[in-house]
Design a protein around this motif. Structure first.
Motif, PDB file in Angstrom:
ATOM      1  N   GLN A  20      -9.323 -12.755  -6.392  1.00  0.00           N
ATOM      2  CA  GLN A  20      -8.439 -11.603  -6.254  1.00  0.00           C
ATOM      3  C   GLN A  20      -9.048 -10.592  -5.282  1.00  0.00           C
ATOM      4  O   GLN A  20      -8.353 -10.047  -4.428  1.00  0.00           O
ATOM      5  N   ARG A  21     -10.350 -10.358  -5.420  1.00  0.00           N
ATOM      6  CA  ARG A  21     -11.041  -9.393  -4.569  1.00  0.00           C
ATOM      7  C   ARG A  21     -10.993  -9.825  -3.102  1.00  0.00           C
ATOM      8  O   ARG A  21     -10.726  -9.011  -2.209  1.00  0.00           O
ATOM      9  N   ALA A  22     -11.219 -11.116  -2.831  1.00  0.00           N
ATOM     10  CA  ALA A  22     -11.212 -11.621  -1.450  1.00  0.00           C
ATOM     11  C   ALA A  22      -9.817 -11.510  -0.838  1.00  0.00           C
ATOM     12  O   ALA A  22      -9.668 -11.130   0.330  1.00  0.00           O
ATOM     13  N   ALA A  24      -7.444  -9.367  -1.725  1.00  0.00           N
ATOM     14  CA  ALA A  24      -7.165  -7.943  -1.522  1.00  0.00           C
ATOM     15  C   ALA A  24      -7.827  -7.441  -0.244  1.00  0.00           C
ATOM     16  O   ALA A  24      -7.202  -6.746   0.562  1.00  0.00           O
ATOM     17  N   LYS A  25      -9.079  -7.811  -0.042  1.00  0.00           N
ATOM     18  CA  LYS A  25      -9.806  -7.371   1.160  1.00  0.00           C
ATOM     19  C   LYS A  25      -9.150  -7.918   2.421  1.00  0.00           C
ATOM     20  O   LYS A  25      -8.944  -7.198   3.391  1.00  0.00           O
ATOM     21  N   LYS A  26      -8.813  -9.197   2.385  1.00  0.00           N
ATOM     22  CA  LYS A  26      -8.198  -9.848   3.550  1.00  0.00           C
ATOM     23  C   LYS A  26      -6.827  -9.236   3.877  1.00  0.00           C
ATOM     24  O   LYS A  26      -6.458  -9.123   5.035  1.00  0.00           O
ATOM     25  N   GLY A  28      -5.955  -6.135   3.058  1.00  0.00           N
ATOM     26  CA  GLY A  28      -6.054  -4.694   3.278  1.00  0.00           C
ATOM     27  C   GLY A  28      -5.400  -3.873   2.184  1.00  0.00           C
ATOM     28  O   GLY A  28      -4.852  -2.806   2.444  1.00  0.00           O
ATOM     29  N   GLY A  30      -5.751  -2.602  -2.188  1.00  0.00           N
ATOM     30  CA  GLY A  30      -6.740  -2.368  -3.227  1.00  0.00           C
ATOM     31  C   GLY A  30      -6.894  -3.571  -4.143  1.00  0.00           C
ATOM     32  O   GLY A  30      -5.935  -4.325  -4.353  1.00  0.00           O
ATOM     33  N   ASN A  31      -8.108  -3.751  -4.701  1.00  0.00           N
ATOM     34  CA  ASN A  31      -8.360  -4.867  -5.615  1.00  0.00           C
ATOM     35  C   ASN A  31      -7.368  -4.869  -6.781  1.00  0.00           C
ATOM     36  O   ASN A  31      -6.904  -5.924  -7.209  1.00  0.00           O
ATOM     37  N   ALA A  55      -2.087 -12.789   4.527  1.00  0.00           N
ATOM     38  CA  ALA A  55      -3.543 -12.964   4.411  1.00  0.00           C
ATOM     39  C   ALA A  55      -3.909 -14.389   3.998  1.00  0.00           C
ATOM     40  O   ALA A  55      -5.039 -14.821   4.209  1.00  0.00           O
TER      41      ALA A  55
END
Length: 182
Positions: A20-22, A24-26, A28, A30-31, A55
Protein backbone atom coordinates in the motif's frame (compact mmCIF):
# COMPACT_ATOMS: atom_id res chain seq x y z
CA UNK A 1 -18.84 -12.10 -8.82
CA UNK A 2 -19.59 -8.50 -7.79
CA UNK A 3 -16.63 -7.08 -5.87
CA UNK A 4 -16.15 -3.61 -4.39
CA UNK A 5 -13.80 -0.89 -5.59
CA UNK A 6 -11.62 -1.51 -2.54
CA UNK A 7 -11.38 -5.24 -3.23
CA UNK A 8 -10.52 -4.54 -6.87
CA UNK A 9 -7.78 -2.08 -5.88
CA UNK A 10 -6.26 -4.58 -3.47
CA UNK A 11 -6.21 -7.27 -6.18
CA UNK A 12 -4.71 -4.85 -8.74
CA UNK A 13 -2.07 -3.62 -6.26
CA UNK A 14 -1.10 -7.16 -5.27
CA UNK A 15 -0.88 -8.26 -8.92
CA UNK A 16 1.51 -5.35 -9.47
CA UNK A 17 3.61 -6.57 -6.52
CA UNK A 18 3.25 -3.34 -4.55
CA UNK A 19 2.60 -2.63 -0.89
CA UNK A 20 0.00 0.00 0.00
CA UNK A 21 2.82 2.38 0.93
CA UNK A 22 4.69 1.78 -2.37
CA UNK A 23 1.54 2.32 -4.44
CA UNK A 24 0.71 5.51 -2.55
CA UNK A 25 4.22 6.88 -3.10
CA UNK A 26 4.21 5.96 -6.78
CA UNK A 27 0.77 7.55 -7.27
CA UNK A 28 1.63 10.68 -5.26
CA UNK A 29 -1.16 10.18 -2.70
CA UNK A 30 -1.09 9.75 1.06
CA UNK A 31 -0.52 6.26 2.51
CA UNK A 32 -3.91 6.42 4.22
CA UNK A 33 -5.70 7.06 0.92
CA UNK A 34 -4.89 3.63 -0.51
CA UNK A 35 -5.78 1.96 2.79
CA UNK A 36 -9.10 3.82 3.07
CA UNK A 37 -10.05 2.93 -0.51
CA UNK A 38 -9.11 -0.74 -0.08
CA UNK A 39 -11.19 -0.95 3.10
CA UNK A 40 -14.12 0.74 1.27
CA UNK A 41 -14.17 3.60 3.77
CA UNK A 42 -13.83 6.20 1.02
CA UNK A 43 -14.98 6.17 -2.59
CA UNK A 44 -12.39 7.88 -4.83
CA UNK A 45 -13.29 10.32 -7.61
CA UNK A 46 -12.65 9.19 -11.17
CA UNK A 47 -9.51 11.31 -11.42
CA UNK A 48 -8.13 10.07 -8.06
CA UNK A 49 -8.73 6.43 -8.99
CA UNK A 50 -7.21 7.02 -12.45
CA UNK A 51 -4.12 8.58 -10.86
CA UNK A 52 -3.66 5.55 -8.58
CA UNK A 53 -4.21 3.09 -11.43
CA UNK A 54 -1.74 4.97 -13.65
CA UNK A 55 0.90 4.17 -11.02
CA UNK A 56 0.38 0.46 -11.76
CA UNK A 57 -0.19 0.98 -15.50
CA UNK A 58 -3.77 -0.27 -15.39
CA UNK A 59 -6.62 1.37 -17.35
CA UNK A 60 -9.97 1.89 -15.61
CA UNK A 61 -11.57 -0.58 -17.99
CA UNK A 62 -9.17 -3.36 -16.91
CA UNK A 63 -9.66 -2.38 -13.25
CA UNK A 64 -13.43 -2.84 -13.46
CA UNK A 65 -13.01 -6.11 -15.38
CA UNK A 66 -11.01 -7.77 -12.58
CA UNK A 67 -12.44 -11.22 -11.90
CA UNK A 68 -14.82 -10.98 -14.82
CA UNK A 69 -14.33 -13.25 -17.80
CA UNK A 70 -13.56 -11.79 -21.20
CA UNK A 71 -16.43 -11.95 -23.59
CA UNK A 72 -16.65 -12.47 -27.30
CA UNK A 73 -20.11 -10.92 -27.37
CA UNK A 74 -20.89 -8.88 -30.45
CA UNK A 75 -24.14 -7.23 -29.34
CA UNK A 76 -24.68 -5.58 -25.96
CA UNK A 77 -28.10 -4.79 -24.53
CA UNK A 78 -28.40 -1.57 -22.48
CA UNK A 79 -28.47 -3.48 -19.18
CA UNK A 80 -25.28 -5.40 -19.95
CA UNK A 81 -22.95 -2.42 -20.34
CA UNK A 82 -20.14 -2.31 -17.76
CA UNK A 83 -20.38 0.61 -15.33
CA UNK A 84 -16.97 2.14 -14.59
CA UNK A 85 -18.10 5.56 -13.32
CA UNK A 86 -18.18 7.14 -9.87
CA UNK A 87 -19.80 10.00 -7.96
CA UNK A 88 -22.42 11.53 -10.24
CA UNK A 89 -20.79 10.28 -13.44
CA UNK A 90 -21.89 7.13 -15.22
CA UNK A 91 -19.42 5.65 -17.71
CA UNK A 92 -21.19 2.71 -19.34
CA UNK A 93 -18.62 0.78 -21.38
CA UNK A 94 -19.28 -1.65 -24.19
CA UNK A 95 -17.68 -4.94 -23.09
CA UNK A 96 -16.14 -5.99 -19.80
CA UNK A 97 -12.49 -6.86 -20.41
CA UNK A 98 -10.84 -4.65 -23.03
CA UNK A 99 -7.32 -6.01 -22.61
CA UNK A 100 -5.93 -6.68 -26.07
CA UNK A 101 -8.54 -4.42 -27.66
CA UNK A 102 -7.83 -1.26 -29.66
CA UNK A 103 -10.95 0.77 -28.83
CA UNK A 104 -13.01 1.76 -25.81
CA UNK A 105 -16.53 3.12 -26.37
CA UNK A 106 -18.46 4.81 -23.55
CA UNK A 107 -21.97 6.14 -22.95
CA UNK A 108 -21.35 8.87 -20.36
CA UNK A 109 -23.93 10.60 -18.18
CA UNK A 110 -22.92 13.58 -16.03
CA UNK A 111 -25.41 14.51 -13.33
CA UNK A 112 -25.80 18.22 -12.45
CA UNK A 113 -22.62 19.47 -10.77
CA UNK A 114 -20.62 16.31 -11.57
CA UNK A 115 -17.06 16.53 -12.79
CA UNK A 116 -14.13 14.18 -13.31
CA UNK A 117 -12.22 15.73 -10.38
CA UNK A 118 -9.91 18.59 -9.46
CA UNK A 119 -6.88 16.70 -10.76
CA UNK A 120 -7.06 16.76 -14.54
CA UNK A 121 -7.06 13.43 -16.40
CA UNK A 122 -4.10 12.36 -18.55
CA UNK A 123 -3.59 9.03 -20.27
CA UNK A 124 -2.20 7.57 -23.45
CA UNK A 125 -4.05 7.63 -26.74
CA UNK A 126 -6.70 9.82 -28.30
CA UNK A 127 -10.32 10.44 -27.46
CA UNK A 128 -13.30 11.83 -29.24
CA UNK A 129 -16.95 12.25 -28.46
CA UNK A 130 -20.33 13.79 -29.24
CA UNK A 131 -22.51 15.62 -26.75
CA UNK A 132 -25.90 13.95 -27.15
CA UNK A 133 -27.82 16.13 -24.69
CA UNK A 134 -27.19 18.85 -22.13
CA UNK A 135 -24.10 21.01 -21.85
CA UNK A 136 -20.56 20.06 -20.79
CA UNK A 137 -17.55 22.14 -19.83
CA UNK A 138 -14.45 20.51 -21.30
CA UNK A 139 -11.11 21.88 -20.17
CA UNK A 140 -8.12 20.85 -22.27
CA UNK A 141 -4.88 22.25 -20.88
CA UNK A 142 -5.81 25.76 -19.75
CA UNK A 143 -8.60 26.29 -22.29
CA UNK A 144 -12.25 25.90 -21.25
CA UNK A 145 -14.69 24.82 -23.98
CA UNK A 146 -18.48 24.88 -23.58
CA UNK A 147 -20.06 22.06 -25.59
CA UNK A 148 -23.80 21.75 -26.27
CA UNK A 149 -25.87 18.95 -27.79
CA UNK A 150 -24.51 18.21 -31.26
CA UNK A 151 -21.01 19.53 -30.51
CA UNK A 152 -18.01 17.20 -30.56
CA UNK A 153 -14.37 16.98 -29.49
CA UNK A 154 -11.21 15.13 -30.50
CA UNK A 155 -7.83 15.46 -28.74
CA UNK A 156 -4.73 13.59 -27.59
CA UNK A 157 -5.49 12.16 -24.16
CA UNK A 158 -2.00 12.96 -22.86
CA UNK A 159 -3.13 16.60 -22.72
CA UNK A 160 -4.53 17.36 -19.24
CA UNK A 161 -8.32 17.40 -19.45
CA UNK A 162 -11.43 17.59 -17.31
CA UNK A 163 -15.16 17.22 -17.94
CA UNK A 164 -17.76 19.08 -15.85
CA UNK A 165 -21.52 19.57 -15.93
CA UNK A 166 -22.16 23.03 -14.44
CA UNK A 167 -25.87 22.99 -15.30
CA UNK A 168 -29.00 21.83 -13.47
CA UNK A 169 -29.74 19.11 -16.07
CA UNK A 170 -27.93 15.84 -16.86
CA UNK A 171 -25.55 15.80 -19.84
CA UNK A 172 -24.92 12.77 -22.06
CA UNK A 173 -21.84 12.08 -24.18
CA UNK A 174 -20.93 9.14 -26.41
CA UNK A 175 -17.16 8.87 -26.54
CA UNK A 176 -14.36 6.70 -27.86
CA UNK A 177 -10.82 6.26 -26.56
CA UNK A 178 -8.06 4.46 -28.37
CA UNK A 179 -6.33 2.47 -27.08
CA UNK A 180 -8.59 1.73 -24.11
CA UNK A 181 -6.37 3.26 -21.44
CA UNK A 182 -9.03 5.18 -19.53
Amino acid sequence: MDITTGERLKIARQRAGLSQRALAKKAGVGNATVSLIESDRINPSVSALKRILDAIAMPLSDFFAIDEKASEEKVFKAGSLTEIGRGGISFRQIGKDLSGRALQLLYETYQPGADTGKIMLRHEGEEAGFVISGRIELTIGSTLHILNAGDAYYFKSAEPHRFRNATARPAVIVSACTPPTF
